[in-house]
Design a protein around this motif. Structure first.
Motif, mmCIF file in Angstrom:
data_model
loop_
_atom_site.group_PDB
_atom_site.id
_atom_site.type_symbol
_atom_site.label_atom_id
_atom_site.label_comp_id
_atom_site.label_asym_id
_atom_site.label_seq_id
_atom_site.Cartn_x
_atom_site.Cartn_y
_atom_site.Cartn_z
ATOM 1 N N ARG A 104 -6.109 -1.743 -17.878
ATOM 2 C CA ARG A 104 -7.051 -2.487 -17.022
ATOM 3 C C ARG A 104 -6.876 -2.131 -15.551
ATOM 4 N NH1 ARG A 104 -4.997 -8.240 -18.810
ATOM 5 N NH2 ARG A 104 -3.087 -7.046 -18.404
ATOM 6 N N LYS A 105 -5.793 -1.425 -15.218
ATOM 7 C CA LYS A 105 -5.492 -1.147 -13.812
ATOM 8 C C LYS A 105 -5.852 0.268 -13.367
ATOM 9 C CE LYS A 105 -1.747 -4.527 -13.286
ATOM 10 N NZ LYS A 105 -0.336 -4.717 -12.866
ATOM 11 N N TYR A 106 -6.498 1.047 -14.235
ATOM 12 C CA TYR A 106 -6.889 2.393 -13.826
ATOM 13 C C TYR A 106 -7.949 2.325 -12.739
ATOM 14 C CZ TYR A 106 -4.429 4.182 -17.925
ATOM 15 O OH TYR A 106 -3.466 4.498 -18.848
ATOM 16 N N ARG A 107 -7.783 3.169 -11.719
ATOM 17 C CA ARG A 107 -8.692 3.122 -10.571
ATOM 18 C C ARG A 107 -9.126 4.540 -10.165
ATOM 19 N NH1 ARG A 107 -8.430 -1.254 -12.189
ATOM 20 N NH2 ARG A 107 -7.700 -3.160 -11.155
ATOM 21 N N HIS A 109 -5.452 6.799 -10.069
ATOM 22 C CA HIS A 109 -4.173 6.116 -9.911
ATOM 23 C C HIS A 109 -4.226 4.810 -10.679
ATOM 24 C CE1 HIS A 109 -6.488 4.439 -6.415
ATOM 25 N NE2 HIS A 109 -5.909 3.311 -6.801
ATOM 26 N N THR A 110 -3.090 4.154 -10.777
ATOM 27 C CA THR A 110 -2.991 2.876 -11.471
ATOM 28 C C THR A 110 -2.649 1.794 -10.454
ATOM 29 O OG1 THR A 110 -2.250 3.977 -13.493
ATOM 30 C CG2 THR A 110 -1.824 1.617 -13.325
ATOM 31 N N GLU A 111 -3.429 0.744 -10.443
ATOM 32 C CA GLU A 111 -3.328 -0.288 -9.413
ATOM 33 C C GLU A 111 -1.928 -0.912 -9.347
ATOM 34 O OE1 GLU A 111 -6.164 -3.935 -8.157
ATOM 35 O OE2 GLU A 111 -5.095 -4.205 -10.040
ATOM 36 N N GLY A 112 -1.498 -1.182 -8.106
ATOM 37 C CA GLY A 112 -0.291 -1.951 -7.893
ATOM 38 C C GLY A 112 0.941 -1.126 -7.579
ATOM 39 N N PRO A 113 2.049 -1.799 -7.290
ATOM 40 C CA PRO A 113 3.305 -1.129 -6.950
ATOM 41 C C PRO A 113 4.047 -0.659 -8.194
ATOM 42 C CG PRO A 113 3.620 -3.494 -6.899
ATOM 43 C CD PRO A 113 2.160 -3.275 -7.195
ATOM 44 N N VAL A 114 5.083 0.122 -7.975
ATOM 45 C CA VAL A 114 5.875 0.669 -9.073
ATOM 46 C C VAL A 114 6.505 -0.448 -9.908
ATOM 47 C CG1 VAL A 114 7.892 2.080 -9.625
ATOM 48 C CG2 VAL A 114 6.335 2.789 -7.797
ATOM 49 N N THR A 148 5.436 -3.191 -10.905
ATOM 50 C CA THR A 148 4.550 -3.826 -11.883
ATOM 51 C C THR A 148 3.836 -2.799 -12.763
ATOM 52 O OG1 THR A 148 2.664 -3.870 -10.337
ATOM 53 C CG2 THR A 148 4.146 -5.784 -10.343
ATOM 54 N N GLY A 149 4.362 -1.554 -12.764
ATOM 55 C CA GLY A 149 3.788 -0.521 -13.612
ATOM 56 C C GLY A 149 2.693 0.290 -12.950
ATOM 57 N N GLY A 150 2.456 0.085 -11.661
ATOM 58 C CA GLY A 150 1.429 0.843 -10.955
ATOM 59 C C GLY A 150 2.000 2.067 -10.269
ATOM 60 N N ASP A 151 1.115 2.866 -9.710
ATOM 61 C CA ASP A 151 1.546 4.005 -8.901
ATOM 62 C C ASP A 151 0.677 4.146 -7.656
ATOM 63 O OD1 ASP A 151 -0.843 5.095 -9.828
ATOM 64 O OD2 ASP A 151 0.102 6.487 -11.213
ATOM 65 N N GLU A 152 0.008 3.046 -7.306
ATOM 66 C CA GLU A 152 -0.864 3.065 -6.130
ATOM 67 C C GLU A 152 -0.046 3.116 -4.843
ATOM 68 O OE1 GLU A 152 -4.709 0.519 -4.440
ATOM 69 O OE2 GLU A 152 -3.406 -0.330 -5.995
ATOM 70 N N TYR A 153 1.053 2.383 -4.822
ATOM 71 C CA TYR A 153 1.985 2.375 -3.704
ATOM 72 C C TYR A 153 3.355 1.976 -4.247
ATOM 73 C CZ TYR A 153 0.354 -2.495 -3.923
ATOM 74 O OH TYR A 153 -0.023 -3.750 -4.353
ATOM 75 N N ILE A 154 4.375 2.057 -3.400
ATOM 76 C CA ILE A 154 5.737 1.895 -3.912
ATOM 77 C C ILE A 154 6.213 0.444 -3.913
ATOM 78 C CG2 ILE A 154 8.154 2.532 -3.540
ATOM 79 C CD1 ILE A 154 7.244 5.206 -2.488
ATOM 80 N N HIS A 155 6.127 -0.212 -2.765
ATOM 81 C CA HIS A 155 6.756 -1.526 -2.608
ATOM 82 C C HIS A 155 5.763 -2.675 -2.836
ATOM 83 C CE1 HIS A 155 10.274 0.520 -1.037
ATOM 84 N NE2 HIS A 155 9.504 1.154 -0.166
ATOM 85 N N ALA A 181 2.630 5.859 1.587
ATOM 86 C CA ALA A 181 1.448 6.372 0.892
ATOM 87 C C ALA A 181 0.692 5.255 0.182
ATOM 88 C CB ALA A 181 1.855 7.449 -0.109
ATOM 89 N N ARG A 182 -0.614 5.400 0.143
ATOM 90 C CA ARG A 182 -1.479 4.428 -0.514
ATOM 91 C C ARG A 182 -2.462 5.150 -1.437
ATOM 92 N NH1 ARG A 182 2.155 2.202 0.819
ATOM 93 N NH2 ARG A 182 2.456 0.482 2.278
ATOM 94 N N GLU A 183 -3.109 4.404 -2.311
ATOM 95 C CA GLU A 183 -4.114 4.925 -3.252
ATOM 96 C C GLU A 183 -3.569 6.053 -4.128
ATOM 97 O OE1 GLU A 183 -7.841 5.859 -1.461
ATOM 98 O OE2 GLU A 183 -8.126 3.868 -0.621
#
Length: 504
Positions: free
Chosen positions: A202-205, A271-276, A278-285, A355-357
């Motif tokens: 659900r977090k693919y962007r 990318h995948t929404e959210g920080p690392v 929570t399983g995302g790779d949009e941004y780190i912290h 980095a973002r997005e």
């Protein structure tokens, strides 16, 4: 078959040679009207020499019957040339610098001539790409000098045509350019690199596309892409990438260039929404400012689609209100990012931490899209059904005369390489490109997984051999030191210090 040509004298032809004509009437030059240039065309000369050095149709070299592409292209086949037409202007402080941004027309022209020979002067060759959403294709065709190449072929034969296509579907912005293709949906299912990969689907962007649509194309055994039918109809595809650094992928070369076969880009997770955490790779912290900016960007993308729909139905008052709303949201979004950047700078964080997005070395999403699309291109039939055997011949000729470094692919800085690279293996092409750039393929997630991935390549990295006109560039790839010819590329900010080759 891999051949890297390197020559410090290899440059693009003068701008006055708008048709990119050769400066010599070669024996195989196929047109009755022997149009040549009064100034040198090193590109044409070099590609011709490469084909000869590779031993193509060696017995007939030097005669009017020489046909170097004949072992791959036969009369009656459908041929597509796939350049890199990413954008109509460089996003850096040098907007007119297209030489580091897009495939140069002189390379396209030379390949078209040899396609003409292989097809015996009959048929149609399509030159096309699906650039980013904001690209004005007509403007690019004029600024880039492609119009002159297309016009050249209009008067040459009634039986042979060349058309430049915008592969984007009608819902994309920028307008169409001679494209009559349709969108063909291809479902990779369990063959996809997204299938059961552990991400929250659900977090693919994809920036500029509503997130509900992007996520809907990649869930469970539905792992689908929409490709332009013109591409899937082809018997032979000649890929002509412009190797550059890339903010979300580390680099872009032959593999990544096939993102441009798409009819609709809402099928392409970037990318995948959210920080690392929570399983995302949009941004780190996991912090409030990037989280707010991320949510706001989702609303901007939704508003952009609504604006397009209202313009389409000529609801001009409503469209004006949406524009105002978007302008306000963009202003807040940029303000949040600036505040976040300043806050991170005060805390002494590294470039990749800002980095973002998904524009950093931890992007675990885009490489999956890239490898999936290469699978689609190699194995999908014209009706979209995925087969067990390859469905078309794919060749690669990289325009590395001037490449792009730093903030590619949209804002590259020019990097003079004076190189052309040919390969009939997409993974080997990218391995060679990465080493020329000074990058370690094992540190680039997509390339690391591509090496040894049998659906795309038959070779192993340790066995990869490069031929060249320059002995410094030839041999086993892992033994070649390209710093003897060129300095390493400067990566994008989010990748500095993470993909470079280790110093020996």
């Amino acid at each position: 078959m891999n051949f890297l040509y390197y020559d410090k004298e290899l440059v693009y032809p003068d701008a006055e040679n708008i048709e990119a004509n050769p400066d010599v009437v070669y024996p195989e030059y196929p047109y009755e009207e022997k149009v040549v240039s009064s100034s040198p065309n090193k590109v044409y000369e070099t590609i011709r020499k490469m084909f000869h050095d590779m031993g193509l149709d060696e017995a007939r070299y030097g005669t009017k019957d020489w046909n170097p592409l004949g072992q791959w292209i036969c009369p009656g086949q459908k041929v597509v040339l796939k350049p890199n037409f990413v954008m109509h202007a460089n996003g850096s402080d040098r907007p007119d610098d297209l030489e580091s941004l897009v495939t140069h027309p002189s390379i396209i022209r030379c390949l078209l001539d040899y396609c003409y020979i292989a097809l015996e002067g009959k048929g149609e060759v399509i030159v096309g790409d699906a650039p980013v959403k904001d690209c004005e294709f007509d403007l690019l065709m004029n600024r880039g000098g492609y119009i002159a190449v297309e016009e050249f072929f209009k008067g040459k034969s009634d039986q042979f045509t060349v058309k430049f296509y915008d592969f984007r579907g009608p819902e994309e912005e920028g307008g169409q350019y001679f494209n009559n293709g349709d969108g063909i949906t291809v479902n990779l299912g369990e063959k996809s690199w997204f299938y059961q990969c552990g991400h929250d689907e659900r977090k693919y962007r994809t920036p500029n596309y509503p997130y509900e649509r992007v996520a809907g194309h990649h869930t469970g055994t539905t792992q689908e892409y929409m490709v332009n039918s013109t591409v899937l109809d082809a018997d032979v595809i000649i890929n002509i990438p412009k190797p550059k650094t890339h903010r979300k992928n580390g680099y872009t070369a032959a593999l990544k260039n096939f993102v441009g076969i798409n009819y609709s880009k809402e099928y392409l997770p970037h990318h995948t929404e959210g920080p690392v955490s929570t399983g995302g790779d949009e941004y780190i912290h996991a912090e409030i400012l990037p989280a707010l900016a991320s949510r706001l960007r989702c609303h901007i993308d939704i508003a952009r689609v609504k604006l397009s729909e209202k313009i389409l139905v000529k609801a001009m008052f409503s469209a004006k209100m949406v524009k105002i709303k978007m302008a306000v949201m963009w202003r807040i979004y940029n303000m949040l990012n600036k505040l976040d950047q300043r806050w991170n700078s005060l805390r002494g964080r590294m470039l990749n931490e800002k980095a973002r997005e998904g524009a950093w070395h931890g992007n675990d999403t885009l490489w999956r899209t890239v490898l999936d699309l290469n699978y689609v291109l190699r194995y999908a039939r014209s009706d979209g059904q995925v087969m067990e055997l390859p469905q078309r011949t794919i060749l690669h000729l990289g325009d590395m005369i001037i490449s792009g470094e730093k903030e590619g692919p949209m804002e590259p800085s020019p990097k003079e390489q004076h190189m052309l690279l040919f390969s009939d293996d997409v993974v080997e092409f990218d391995c060679i490109t990465a080493r020329v750039m000074g990058f370690d393929y094992r540190k680039i997630m997509g390339l690391k997984h591509a090496v040894g991935f049998k659906p795309l390549t038959d070779g192993l990295y340790e066995e990869l051999v490069v031929a060249s006109n320059d002995e410094r560039c030839a041999g086993r790839l892992q033994d070649i030191d390209y710093t003897k010819c060129t300095r390493p590329f400067v990566p994008s900010k989010g990748w500095i210090g993470y993909i470079e080759l280790d110093k020996e």
